[in-house]
Motif scaffolding. Sequence first.
Motif, PDB file in Angstrom:
ATOM      1  N   LYS A  13      46.253  32.558  68.813  1.00 38.60           N
ATOM      2  CA  LYS A  13      46.887  31.266  68.530  1.00 38.60           C
ATOM      3  C   LYS A  13      46.477  30.230  69.569  1.00 38.60           C
ATOM      4  CE  LYS A  13      50.999  32.977  66.194  1.00 38.60           C
ATOM      5  NZ  LYS A  13      52.466  33.151  66.302  1.00 38.60           N
ATOM      6  N   ASP A  70      49.518  26.477  60.981  1.00 45.07           N
ATOM      7  CA  ASP A  70      50.772  26.746  60.262  1.00 45.07           C
ATOM      8  C   ASP A  70      50.765  28.152  59.682  1.00 45.07           C
ATOM      9  OD1 ASP A  70      51.662  24.213  60.881  1.00 45.07           O
ATOM     10  OD2 ASP A  70      51.238  23.381  58.891  1.00 45.07           O
ATOM     11  N   LEU A  71      49.642  28.564  59.132  1.00 49.26           N
ATOM     12  CA  LEU A  71      49.521  29.905  58.569  1.00 49.26           C
ATOM     13  C   LEU A  71      49.688  30.967  59.650  1.00 49.26           C
ATOM     14  CD1 LEU A  71      48.875  31.732  56.132  1.00 49.26           C
ATOM     15  CD2 LEU A  71      46.476  31.514  56.751  1.00 49.26           C
ATOM     16  N   THR A  80      42.927  29.208  68.892  1.00 52.33           N
ATOM     17  CA  THR A  80      42.875  28.362  67.702  1.00 52.33           C
ATOM     18  C   THR A  80      43.360  26.953  68.020  1.00 52.33           C
ATOM     19  OG1 THR A  80      43.239  30.296  66.318  1.00 52.33           O
ATOM     20  CG2 THR A  80      43.610  28.164  65.294  1.00 52.33           C
ATOM     21  N   LYS A 136      45.312  22.194  61.015  1.00 50.55           N
ATOM     22  CA  LYS A 136      46.776  22.171  60.962  1.00 50.55           C
ATOM     23  C   LYS A 136      47.277  23.240  60.012  1.00 50.55           C
ATOM     24  CE  LYS A 136      50.970  19.668  60.597  1.00 50.55           C
ATOM     25  NZ  LYS A 136      51.766  20.833  60.636  1.00 50.55           N
ATOM     26  N   ASN A 137      46.641  23.359  58.854  1.00 53.47           N
ATOM     27  CA  ASN A 137      47.036  24.397  57.905  1.00 53.47           C
ATOM     28  C   ASN A 137      46.780  25.787  58.474  1.00 53.47           C
ATOM     29  OD1 ASN A 137      47.841  22.463  56.094  1.00 53.47           O
ATOM     30  ND2 ASN A 137      46.015  22.616  54.828  1.00 53.47           N
ATOM     31  N   ALA A 138      45.666  25.955  59.180  1.00 49.36           N
ATOM     32  CA  ALA A 138      45.356  27.251  59.789  1.00 49.36           C
ATOM     33  C   ALA A 138      46.406  27.610  60.835  1.00 49.36           C
ATOM     34  CB  ALA A 138      43.968  27.231  60.412  1.00 49.36           C
ATOM     35  N   ILE A 149      37.495  23.236  57.620  1.00 48.71           N
ATOM     36  CA  ILE A 149      38.794  23.898  57.731  1.00 48.71           C
ATOM     37  C   ILE A 149      39.828  22.887  58.206  1.00 48.71           C
ATOM     38  CG2 ILE A 149      40.095  25.635  59.018  1.00 48.71           C
ATOM     39  CD1 ILE A 149      37.520  27.214  59.273  1.00 48.71           C
ATOM     40  N   ASN A 150      40.961  22.857  57.567  1.00 50.11           N
ATOM     41  CA  ASN A 150      42.073  22.039  58.009  1.00 50.11           C
ATOM     42  C   ASN A 150      42.812  22.855  59.070  1.00 50.11           C
ATOM     43  OD1 ASN A 150      44.657  20.916  58.346  1.00 50.11           O
ATOM     44  ND2 ASN A 150      44.532  19.953  56.334  1.00 50.11           N
ATOM     45  N   GLU A 175      51.463  30.865  62.230  1.00 51.89           N
ATOM     46  CA  GLU A 175      52.870  30.958  62.614  1.00 51.89           C
ATOM     47  C   GLU A 175      53.653  31.876  61.682  1.00 51.89           C
ATOM     48  OE1 GLU A 175      54.179  29.885  65.437  1.00 51.89           O
ATOM     49  OE2 GLU A 175      52.221  29.094  65.972  1.00 51.89           O
ATOM     50  N   THR A 176      53.151  32.094  60.474  1.00 50.25           N
ATOM     51  CA  THR A 176      53.876  32.927  59.513  1.00 50.25           C
ATOM     52  C   THR A 176      53.388  34.374  59.491  1.00 50.25           C
ATOM     53  OG1 THR A 176      52.384  32.470  57.656  1.00 50.25           O
ATOM     54  CG2 THR A 176      54.197  30.910  58.031  1.00 50.25           C
TER      55      THR A 176
END
Length: 68
Positions: free
Chosen positions: A46, A11-12, A49, A7-9, A4-5, A14-15
């Motif tokens: 969060k 960022d996701l 994570t 950073k992408n998780a 799992i990346n 946050e949306t």
Amino acid sequence: MKGINMKNALDLLETFTEYEWERAKKEMAKRIPSMNINEMSMDEFKVLTKYLASPDFENIDDYRRRLH
């Protein structure tokens, strides 16, 4: 299998809207009941994570304080 990346998780996360969080939380609670995700707020998840994604496990007490 590719990892799992985180950073992408992050960022996701946050949306996420509250509605999306409720749906995701229900699914995660089914898949990983031992984590009690269904009892976490989105902010608590969060923080968890971010802790899990951190290479620095020295500050575990800081993360625990943020969770409680």
